[in-house]
Write an enzyme that holds these catalytic residues in place. Structure first.
Site, PDB file in Angstrom:
ATOM      1  N   TYR A  30      15.644  39.441  93.218  1.00  0.00           N
ATOM      2  CA  TYR A  30      16.518  40.410  92.564  1.00  0.00           C
ATOM      3  C   TYR A  30      17.357  41.166  93.580  1.00  0.00           C
ATOM      4  CZ  TYR A  30      13.638  44.414  93.988  1.00  0.00           C
ATOM      5  OH  TYR A  30      12.988  45.369  94.727  1.00  0.00           O
ATOM      6  N   ARG A  49      22.334  38.802 100.803  1.00  0.00           N
ATOM      7  CA  ARG A  49      20.878  38.939 100.759  1.00  0.00           C
ATOM      8  C   ARG A  49      20.295  38.186  99.565  1.00  0.00           C
ATOM      9  NH1 ARG A  49      18.220  44.861 100.860  1.00  0.00           N
ATOM     10  NH2 ARG A  49      19.101  44.894  98.757  1.00  0.00           N
ATOM     11  N   ARG A  97       3.189  26.185  82.371  1.00  0.00           N
ATOM     12  CA  ARG A  97       2.535  26.967  83.412  1.00  0.00           C
ATOM     13  C   ARG A  97       1.833  26.047  84.414  1.00  0.00           C
ATOM     14  NH1 ARG A  97      -1.751  29.432  85.539  1.00  0.00           N
ATOM     15  NH2 ARG A  97      -1.528  31.617  86.171  1.00  0.00           N
ATOM     16  N   LYS A 144      13.458  39.549  98.823  1.00  0.00           N
ATOM     17  CA  LYS A 144      13.524  40.574  97.776  1.00  0.00           C
ATOM     18  C   LYS A 144      13.028  39.951  96.468  1.00  0.00           C
ATOM     19  CE  LYS A 144      16.478  44.455  96.436  1.00  0.00           C
ATOM     20  NZ  LYS A 144      15.589  45.509  96.960  1.00  0.00           N
ATOM     21  N   GLU A 176       7.586  49.914 106.642  1.00  0.00           N
ATOM     22  CA  GLU A 176       8.614  50.554 105.824  1.00  0.00           C
ATOM     23  C   GLU A 176       7.907  51.480 104.849  1.00  0.00           C
ATOM     24  OE1 GLU A 176      10.751  47.442 103.812  1.00  0.00           O
ATOM     25  OE2 GLU A 176       8.946  46.465 103.084  1.00  0.00           O
ATOM     26  N   LEU A 200      11.880  44.691 104.361  1.00  0.00           N
ATOM     27  CA  LEU A 200      13.063  44.236 103.652  1.00  0.00           C
ATOM     28  C   LEU A 200      14.299  44.581 104.481  1.00  0.00           C
ATOM     29  CD1 LEU A 200      14.115  43.066 100.896  1.00  0.00           C
ATOM     30  CD2 LEU A 200      14.588  45.437 100.295  1.00  0.00           C
TER      31      LEU A 200
END
Length: 289
Positions: A30, A49, A97, A144, A176, A200
């Site tokens: 995302y 990114r 799945r 991300k 972070e 990140l």
């Protein structure tokens, strides 16, 4: 109005199959792009990114850069508010799945916009508190990913304490925060961990680094120890929503003199001036421009 798989529609009508791998596995990536006065901030960097996250996870990029931009601007224009947070995610798609990657599936693309609310000036002038925790997340924090349960658990620690953030340490070193990058100031020098698989690569992190270099502020991107953080004169957290925000208390101990410091005030001013410049121009700029 939101965007889902090629269509703009009311959010109440946006639905995905229960076998979407984003729902089943968190198998997706995302981005969140801040938008000021309908001007996306660092859109090309956010797109780069996203493309990197897709490549690292082996998810097919369903759109060209030009197509992404067209959809994003249409979504911006469909909202009634000027300052926005454009959230978009791409999952691997719908399949039975099975942990292994399915073949020949279409990625699911979802995008929405919410009002962008940055910390008010009074809160920035007061600063916020943080707690610390062991960084127990996986070793690919540079992707991300929508698989954010580790971040959620860590952010909940600060939420339950009424704090703004949870600052993370791994093996005695700063990584972070639960939803931010972290900078400290010690003896007039700005310090932050260099980019690696453990943090990140923040867009705001990059802007802060560019502004420091362009304005002669001493900056070191290197390993930062937990001891250095706890003895710092200033601590800042940075993100698209927080921008640059001062932490004045860590684990109930004051940071510096317990107020946002002079280096923070300088960087906050530079960031706001740069943001205004981008808004006036209506296009992406670099901090040194």
């Amino acid at each position: 109005m939101v965007f889902l798989n090629g269509k703009f529609l009311p959010i109440e009508e946006a639905k995905i199959p229960v076998l979407d791998r984003g729902f089943i596995f968190g198998d997706g990536v995302y981005e969140l792009v801040p938008v000021y006065s309908r001007v996306p901030f660092r859109l090309d960097e956010h797109m780069s990114r996203l493309e990197r996250s897709l490549s690292q996870t082996g998810i097919r990029n369903p759109y060209s850069r030009a197509q992404w931009r067209e959809i994003i601007f249409k979504l911006i224009d469909s909202q009634s508010f000027d300052d926005q947070g454009i959230y978009f995610q791409v999952t691997r798609g719908v399949a039975k799945r099975d942990h292994s990657f399915p073949k020949n599936v279409e990625p699911t693309v979802f995008m929405m916009s919410n009002p962008l609310v940055n910390p008010p000036k009074e809160q920035v002038e007061r600063g916020g508190s943080a707690v610390s925790a062991k960084d127990h997340r996986w070793l690919r924090c540079d992707i991300k990913s929508t698989s954010l349960i580790g971040n959620c658990l860590l952010r909940q620690l600060s939420a339950e304490s009424g704090a703004a953030e949870t600052i993370l340490f791994r093996d005695g070193k700063l990584t972070e925060a639960s939803a931010s990058n972290v900078f400290i100031v010690k003896r007039g020098r700005i310090l932050s961990p260099a980019k690696s698989n453990l943090i990140l690569p923040g867009i705001t992190y990059d802007v802060v680094a560019e502004l420091a270099r362009a304005n002669g502020l001493p900056l070191e991107l290197r390993e930062v120890t937990e001891a250095e953080v706890r003895d710092a004169d200033e601590i800042w957290v940075t993100s698209s929503s927080k921008e640059v925000f001062p932490i004045v208390e860590l684990d109930r101990a004051g940071v510096g003199d317990g107020r946002p410091g002079p280096m923070f005030h300088r960087m906050y001013q530079l960031y706001q001036e740069f943001k205004q410049k981008v808004m006036r121009s209506g296009k992406r700029e670099t901090a040194s421009a």
